[in-house]
Scaffold this motif. Sequence first.
Motif, PDB file in Angstrom:
ATOM      1  N   ASN A  34       0.844  -1.190   0.000  1.00 50.55           N
ATOM      2  CA  ASN A  34       0.000   0.000   0.000  1.00 50.55           C
ATOM      3  C   ASN A  34       0.880   1.241   0.000  1.00 50.55           C
ATOM      4  O   ASN A  34       1.646   1.494   0.931  1.00 50.55           O
ATOM      5  N   MET A  35       0.771   2.041  -1.059  1.00 46.55           N
ATOM      6  CA  MET A  35       1.494   3.297  -1.191  1.00 46.55           C
ATOM      7  C   MET A  35       0.479   4.437  -1.238  1.00 46.55           C
ATOM      8  O   MET A  35      -0.725   4.207  -1.438  1.00 46.55           O
ATOM      9  N   PRO A  36       0.911   5.684  -1.035  1.00 48.30           N
ATOM     10  CA  PRO A  36      -0.054   6.790  -0.991  1.00 48.30           C
ATOM     11  C   PRO A  36      -0.906   6.938  -2.250  1.00 48.30           C
ATOM     12  O   PRO A  36      -2.104   7.219  -2.164  1.00 48.30           O
ATOM     13  N   ARG A  37      -0.310   6.729  -3.436  1.00 50.91           N
ATOM     14  CA  ARG A  37      -1.041   6.983  -4.674  1.00 50.91           C
ATOM     15  C   ARG A  37      -1.210   5.751  -5.553  1.00 50.91           C
ATOM     16  O   ARG A  37      -1.783   5.859  -6.632  1.00 50.91           O
ATOM     17  N   THR A 176      -5.888   9.376  -2.676  1.00 45.20           N
ATOM     18  CA  THR A 176      -4.602   9.509  -1.987  1.00 45.20           C
ATOM     19  C   THR A 176      -4.724   9.064  -0.534  1.00 45.20           C
ATOM     20  O   THR A 176      -5.666   9.457   0.173  1.00 45.20           O
ATOM     21  N   TRP A 177      -3.767   8.249  -0.107  1.00 44.40           N
ATOM     22  CA  TRP A 177      -3.730   7.664   1.229  1.00 44.40           C
ATOM     23  C   TRP A 177      -4.913   6.729   1.500  1.00 44.40           C
ATOM     24  O   TRP A 177      -5.076   6.234   2.615  1.00 44.40           O
ATOM     25  N   ARG A 178      -5.705   6.485   0.499  1.00 47.57           N
ATOM     26  CA  ARG A 178      -6.840   5.569   0.669  1.00 47.57           C
ATOM     27  C   ARG A 178      -6.886   4.566  -0.486  1.00 47.57           C
ATOM     28  O   ARG A 178      -7.946   4.077  -0.863  1.00 47.57           O
ATOM     29  N   GLN A 179      -5.718   4.272  -1.030  1.00 45.86           N
ATOM     30  CA  GLN A 179      -5.674   3.366  -2.170  1.00 45.86           C
ATOM     31  C   GLN A 179      -6.115   1.945  -1.804  1.00 45.86           C
ATOM     32  O   GLN A 179      -6.799   1.281  -2.575  1.00 45.86           O
TER      33      GLN A 179
END
Length: 594
Positions: A34-37, A176-179
């Motif tokens: 899990n990454m920000p974008r 963003t931050w919810r991928q």
Amino acid sequence: MKNLLPRKPIAHDTDSPAASAGLSHVLGPSGVVNMPRYLQVGDGYAAVLMVTGYPAEVGVAWLDPLLGWPGRLDVVVYIDPLTGPAAAAGLRRQRARLESNRRTDTDKGRLLDPAAEAAADDAAELADRIARGHSKLFRVGLYLCVHAASLDELQESIAQVRAVAASVLLDTQPATWRQLQGWISTLPLATDTLRMRRVMDTEAIATMFPLASPDLPAPLPGQPAPAGGLLYGLNPDSGGVVWWDRWSQHNANSVVLARSGAGKSYFVKLEVLRSLADGVAVSVIDPDNEYRRLADAVGAVTIALGAGGVRLNPLDIPPGDRRGDALTRRALFLHTLVAVLLGEQPPPAERAALDKAIIAAYTAAGICNDPGTWGRQAPLLRDVSAALAEQGTAAAETLAARLTPWVSGSFRDLFDGPTTHAPHGQLAVWSTRHLPDELRAPGMLLALDAIWRDVDVPGNTGQPPRRLVIVDEAWMLLKDGQGAKFLYRLSKSARKRRAGLAVITQDVGDLLGSDLGQAVIANAATQILLRQAAQSVDAVADSFGLTAGEARLLLSARIGEGLLISGAHRVCFHAVASKKEHRLCIGDLEVDDA
């Protein structure tokens, strides 16, 4: 004393791996980063976009540009109905807010906001339809999940998808931050963790359906992209490319149905050129000499049946065939040829006499069931006629008399001698234009048999090459019962020999009006329908299960525009060619379809 400690569940040996390890361990990816974008899902990458803004008005199938994007894109729609009281309360608040803004602007002498005026009118109209039960309200969430094999490809795909969304006035934002929550929301779990909803009415939601793309489906996740295929044209509905591989289907057979002037010969010539570039050996039966320019350009051999000195002996045994029934196969084909020459199946007595005469002719030539004798000069049709006359029976004499025009009469030139021309090379064109009308169907049958003898001979080593056999203007052969049976047998046998049979005709009635014609269509995995005549479009629609819109498309299609059908796949296309291809495909005759 009461035991307050929870009991440890007992593991049973009968539990499945999915139950013991968790369903996600069995069906899910090997890992998710899990990454920000973006997310790294297994060996690939994914990014989720949320639709945050919608146009004021939408038309029918307004999601088609997204559904037809040429890449892997998951379009997910969540629809939750609103109860009647909740919908009414929401509309009252919305109308009160809009009316308050309107009165404030009026009291202060401001100009009215056109957008607010339109919104107030729409809210009033919607409230009236809901009150009358003509519509309902729903909370709708629209999310896009873009997949790619690398980060660079992912960034490029995201930019393309956002541009496509903007073309239909949809505002998108990355989660963003919810991928991870967004990715879970795009899985078939019916769990919306993003909760980015917009209230829509029934009419707006109906314009989203059907959730289908006008393009051919992309490969499923985990499946590689097809390595072969040819460019059939462009999709006029989406602007996408129609790329089709007949060799990856259940069989490589095809049918092309179109009225005269619809561009069927032009389309087939394009496929011939591109098949040659793909390494396919092509044989064409050409009734109107339309492939001469193409054949000359690629250095192909053209066999002009009916021209001076060109002969085909139907009793020839393929030199490379060593199967025990090769002689029997030749005898059976001669039965078929005689039936086509006479225009009907001879009576049983004449068929028995013909069978005896064929065996006698081969015996007189020193050919028997021993493969070592098959290299000797084969007998001719006149030898079979002489053997019939020697039998002395009424049936044999009658059949010999009926065969006179093709043995010693006006039509003898095609059979009066050993075979003079043999096909060779990657492209072979058999032209029957010089044949009289009475010999067109027999000539096509002879050419088809000569082609099939090369296809049907078992190879010594290695895999046989792919072969495409094209029968243009097949109605000439289909109108004869025995010719149609021969074509049907070839369509059934082609797949086992790594060959494909392409049947092209403008006389739809001959193909659809008989059981054998219907069987030829059923054994063609690729079906091409170009422009149809108004008198035959109903029969075509019934046979191919066309919708009313598809039938109208075939009535108004331009030259080279049509419908590709293969099982459940249907796509419109318009044949396109480069300048060099166009010059080779326009044909030599003024009556050419192009």
